[in-house]
Design an enzyme around this catalytic site. Structure first.
Site, short mmCIF file in Angstrom:
data_model
loop_
_atom_site.label_atom_id
_atom_site.label_comp_id
_atom_site.label_asym_id
_atom_site.label_seq_id
_atom_site.Cartn_x
_atom_site.Cartn_y
_atom_site.Cartn_z
N ASN A 1 0.84 -1.22 0.00
CA ASN A 1 0.00 0.00 0.00
C ASN A 1 0.86 1.26 0.00
O ASN A 1 0.36 2.36 0.13
CB ASN A 1 -0.96 0.02 1.21
CG ASN A 1 -0.22 0.23 2.52
OD1 ASN A 1 1.01 0.17 2.57
ND2 ASN A 1 -0.96 0.49 3.58
N PHE B 1 2.83 2.56 2.15
CA PHE B 1 2.86 3.38 3.36
C PHE B 1 4.31 3.79 3.66
O PHE B 1 4.61 4.96 3.83
CB PHE B 1 2.23 2.62 4.54
CG PHE B 1 2.39 3.33 5.86
CD1 PHE B 1 1.94 4.64 6.01
CD2 PHE B 1 2.99 2.70 6.94
CE1 PHE B 1 2.10 5.32 7.22
CE2 PHE B 1 3.15 3.37 8.15
CZ PHE B 1 2.70 4.68 8.30
N SER C 1 4.12 -4.50 6.96
CA SER C 1 4.01 -3.87 8.30
C SER C 1 5.08 -2.80 8.37
O SER C 1 6.21 -3.03 7.94
CB SER C 1 4.28 -4.90 9.40
OG SER C 1 4.51 -4.22 10.62
N THR D 1 -2.86 -3.80 10.54
CA THR D 1 -2.03 -4.45 9.51
C THR D 1 -1.52 -5.80 10.03
O THR D 1 -1.57 -6.81 9.32
CB THR D 1 -0.85 -3.54 9.13
OG1 THR D 1 -1.39 -2.35 8.55
CG2 THR D 1 0.09 -4.20 8.14
N TYR E 1 3.31 -2.57 17.76
CA TYR E 1 4.16 -3.38 16.88
C TYR E 1 4.50 -4.72 17.55
O TYR E 1 4.25 -5.79 16.99
CB TYR E 1 5.43 -2.59 16.56
CG TYR E 1 6.40 -3.28 15.64
CD1 TYR E 1 6.09 -3.48 14.30
CD2 TYR E 1 7.65 -3.70 16.10
CE1 TYR E 1 6.99 -4.10 13.44
CE2 TYR E 1 8.56 -4.31 15.25
CZ TYR E 1 8.22 -4.52 13.92
OH TYR E 1 9.13 -5.13 13.08
N ARG F 1 17.39 4.49 13.49
CA ARG F 1 18.28 3.43 13.95
C ARG F 1 19.72 3.93 13.91
O ARG F 1 20.06 4.85 13.16
CB ARG F 1 18.13 2.19 13.08
CG ARG F 1 16.76 1.59 13.27
CD ARG F 1 16.71 0.18 12.72
NE ARG F 1 15.48 -0.44 13.14
CZ ARG F 1 14.62 -1.03 12.34
NH1 ARG F 1 14.90 -1.12 11.06
NH2 ARG F 1 13.52 -1.57 12.79
N1 LIG Z 1 14.28 -4.05 8.81
C1 LIG Z 1 14.45 -4.63 9.97
O1 LIG Z 1 15.48 -4.42 10.63
C2 LIG Z 1 13.39 -5.56 10.52
C3 LIG Z 1 13.58 -6.13 11.78
C4 LIG Z 1 12.60 -6.97 12.27
C5 LIG Z 1 11.48 -7.28 11.54
N2 LIG Z 1 11.31 -6.72 10.32
C6 LIG Z 1 10.07 -7.04 9.59
O2 LIG Z 1 10.32 -7.22 8.21
C7 LIG Z 1 9.25 -6.69 7.44
C8 LIG Z 1 9.78 -5.71 6.42
O3 LIG Z 1 10.45 -4.65 7.08
P1 LIG Z 1 11.21 -3.49 6.31
O4 LIG Z 1 12.37 -3.11 7.12
O5 LIG Z 1 11.39 -3.88 4.89
O6 LIG Z 1 10.14 -2.32 6.43
P2 LIG Z 1 9.54 -1.38 5.32
O7 LIG Z 1 8.76 -0.34 6.03
O8 LIG Z 1 10.62 -0.93 4.40
O9 LIG Z 1 8.59 -2.36 4.51
C9 LIG Z 1 7.30 -2.66 4.91
C10 LIG Z 1 6.42 -2.64 3.66
O10 LIG Z 1 5.07 -2.98 4.02
C11 LIG Z 1 4.20 -2.07 3.38
N3 LIG Z 1 2.96 -2.01 4.16
C12 LIG Z 1 2.79 -1.51 5.40
N4 LIG Z 1 1.50 -1.64 5.78
C13 LIG Z 1 0.85 -2.24 4.74
C14 LIG Z 1 -0.49 -2.63 4.52
N5 LIG Z 1 -1.44 -2.44 5.45
N6 LIG Z 1 -0.81 -3.22 3.34
C15 LIG Z 1 0.14 -3.41 2.39
N7 LIG Z 1 1.43 -3.05 2.55
C16 LIG Z 1 1.77 -2.49 3.72
C17 LIG Z 1 4.97 -0.77 3.35
O11 LIG Z 1 4.48 0.16 2.42
C18 LIG Z 1 6.37 -1.25 3.03
O12 LIG Z 1 6.57 -1.36 1.66
C19 LIG Z 1 8.26 -6.07 8.43
O13 LIG Z 1 7.22 -6.97 8.66
C20 LIG Z 1 9.09 -5.88 9.67
O14 LIG Z 1 8.28 -5.97 10.83
C21 LIG Z 1 12.24 -5.86 9.78
#
Ligand SMILES: NC(=O)c1ccc[n+]([C@@H]2O[C@H](COP(=O)([O-])OP(=O)(O)OC[C@H]3O[C@@H](n4cnc5c(N)ncnc54)[C@H](O)[C@@H]3O)[C@@H](O)[C@H]2O)c1
Length: 420
Positions: free
Chosen positions: A120, A122, A161, A178, A231, A272
């Site tokens: 989406n 976001f 998310s 979400t 979260y 971060r």
């Molecule tokens: N990056 C990290 O260090 C880390 C650590 C722990 C867990 N995670 C998990 O990995 C996943 C990806 O993280 P990331 O770092 O790429 O974050 P990010 O914010 O870059 O990516 C999340 C993506 O989800 C999309 N999104 C959010 N809500 C949505 C919805 N309701 N419907 C459709 N799309 C939606 C966002 O637009 C985004 O593209 C997440 O679930 C996060 O919790 C990431």
């Protein structure tokens, strides 16, 4: 009589002469008309030729430009393996336009699978996956996972998310929706089409841990009503939902507990420590360290995580698995290393210790090593150099006034400053 006949003869001769003269005059007129006509034609032809050559002069460079444009529009995709129909999977990645999701998209596309990204936007953006747009194996759908989705797939990587504190605290209710309704919808889809679902969970399910390092059997220490609860608890209940669907409906699930990850396409303002220090060093600002800087953090490079996710998805391990880099560094070490790699003259500024700043964060990855044969391989410096290169390019982009979506500030104004 004679005179009459002479008169008739004379008039007959005159008439003939008159006719002759008239004929000659007509011929002369016709000749002059023809001459004029021929002249005009040649003038016109000359004029037309001149106009045509003028037009040609203008049009040719335009044609050249169109040819150049056509060349530049001919999409060149990264190399993609060929997989037979039997081995090629239809894979859905929710949140595939985000930081981790876009790297996962790259890997699965290059491995030869059919990838559908649902996002989406976001916190994600089209630019992260634009290099695949138009490829026959790729599809991008603008969709919110809080709404049901009906597609046919074999595997679902459920990453949708917001992931960083400023982003998930911006709209805690949406973060909860979400992670709960969104996860229910994806599990429902997995059940309906018989797909396997991998949930991107987080080390935050351990909360503010009382054991170090954290292994998968630790139940965590989470404040259910704190600012991070939307979260942390959202992901905890998402895990619960996965196992309820597995036990009750026989859905195949995989749960990855992801620890801090960094690399290109990460959010520049996610708060971060790595992104903060890189940004500060590149902008010649002081690198801000809270407290003595002896607190430790461990970061994994994004390609290591992506490999771990794919190995876990294709394994038979259905219980949660930690994916992270256990190599700890102090905050001060990070600051000095990043400063040196950037070649920055920024000073390191020590600020008063932040409240609730965890002293240690480190994953226990014995399970991943043993059951998946996975461990991180990218050295910290190599990963940092790639992230620095990306941040530098992004700053140039901003300087050229191109649009970069800024992460939304948290709506909760009283959030504490701490190293994440
Ligand atoms: N990056 C990290 O260090 C880390 C650590 C722990 C867990 N995670 C998990 O990995 C996943 C990806 O993280 P990331 O770092 O790429 O974050 P990010 O914010 O870059 O990516 C999340 C993506 O989800 C999309 N999104 C959010 N809500 C949505 C919805 N309701 N419907 C459709 N799309 C939606 C966002 O637009 C985004 O593209 C997440 O679930 C996060 O919790 C990431």
């Amino acid at each position: 009589m004679v005179s009459k006949s002479l008169l008739r003869l004379a008039s007959a001769v005159n008439r003939r002469r008159m006719k002759l003269l008239l004929g000659i005059a007509l011929l002369a007129y016709a000749a002059s008309v023809w001459g004029n006509f021929v002249n005009m034609r040649s003038l016109q032809e000359n004029g037309e030729l001149k106009i045509e050559s003028k037009i040609e002069e203008i049009v040719e460079p335009l044609r050249e430009k169109i040819r150049d444009l056509e060349k530049s529009f001919t999409q060149k995709y990264p190399p993609v393996k060929f997989l037979s129909e039997k081995d090629r999977k239809r894979i859905l990645i929710t949140g595939g336009a985000g930081f981790v999701g876009s790297h996962l998209t790259d890997k699965l596309m290059m491995d030869g699978h059919e990838v559908t990204v649902v996002d989406n936007f976001f916190t994600g953006r089209k630019r992260n996956v634009e290099h695949w747009i138009g490829h026959e194996n790729f599809e991008l759908i603008n969709h919110d996972v809080v709404e049901p989705l009906y597609i046919e797939v074999d595997q679902i990587y459920h990453l949708a998310s917001p992931a960083s504190p400023p982003n998930y605290m911006y709209n805690p209710i949406k973060t909860l929706k979400t992670n709960t309704i969104g996860t229910l919808n994806m599990l429902g889809l997995a059940k309906r089409v018989g797909a396997r679902l991998l949930l991107a969970s987080t080390s935050e399910v351990y909360g503010d841990p009382e054991v170090h390092p954290q292994s998968e059997d630790y139940w965590g220490h989470v404040n259910p009503i704190g600012p991070r609860a939307c979260y942390d608890e959202g992901k905890r209940v998402a895990e619960t939902m996965c196992y309820a669907y597995m036990k009750q409906e026989g859905v195949e699930v995989r749960v990855a507990r992801i620890f801090n990850t960094f690399g290109p396409r990460m959010h520049m303002n996610d708060g971060r420590v790595v992104s903060n220090f890189i940004l500060q060093a590149l902008q010649g600002e002081p690198l801000t360290v809270y407290g003595s800087g002896s607190q430790t953090r461990a970061f994994q490079y994004v390609s290591d995580l992506v490999n771990g996710l794919v190995v876990l998805m294709n394994s038979n391990v259905s219980s949660p698995v930690n994916l992270g880099n256990p190599e700890e560094h102090t905050i001060l070490e990070f600051a000095q290393l990043i400063k040196n790699l950037v070649g920055s003259g920024s000073e390191i500024q020590f600020l008063s210790e932040a409240q609730d700043d965890p002293q240690k964060r480190k994953p226990d990855i014995k399970k991943a090593k043993l059951m998946l044969g996975w461990e991180p391989v990218v050295p910290l410096e190599e990963g940092l150099n790639k992230a620095i290169h990306y941040f530098r390019k992004e700053l140039e982009y901003q300087a050229n006034n191109q649009y970069i979506p800024k992460p939304k500030p948290a709506r909760i104004k009283k959030g504490r400053t701490r190293h994440n």
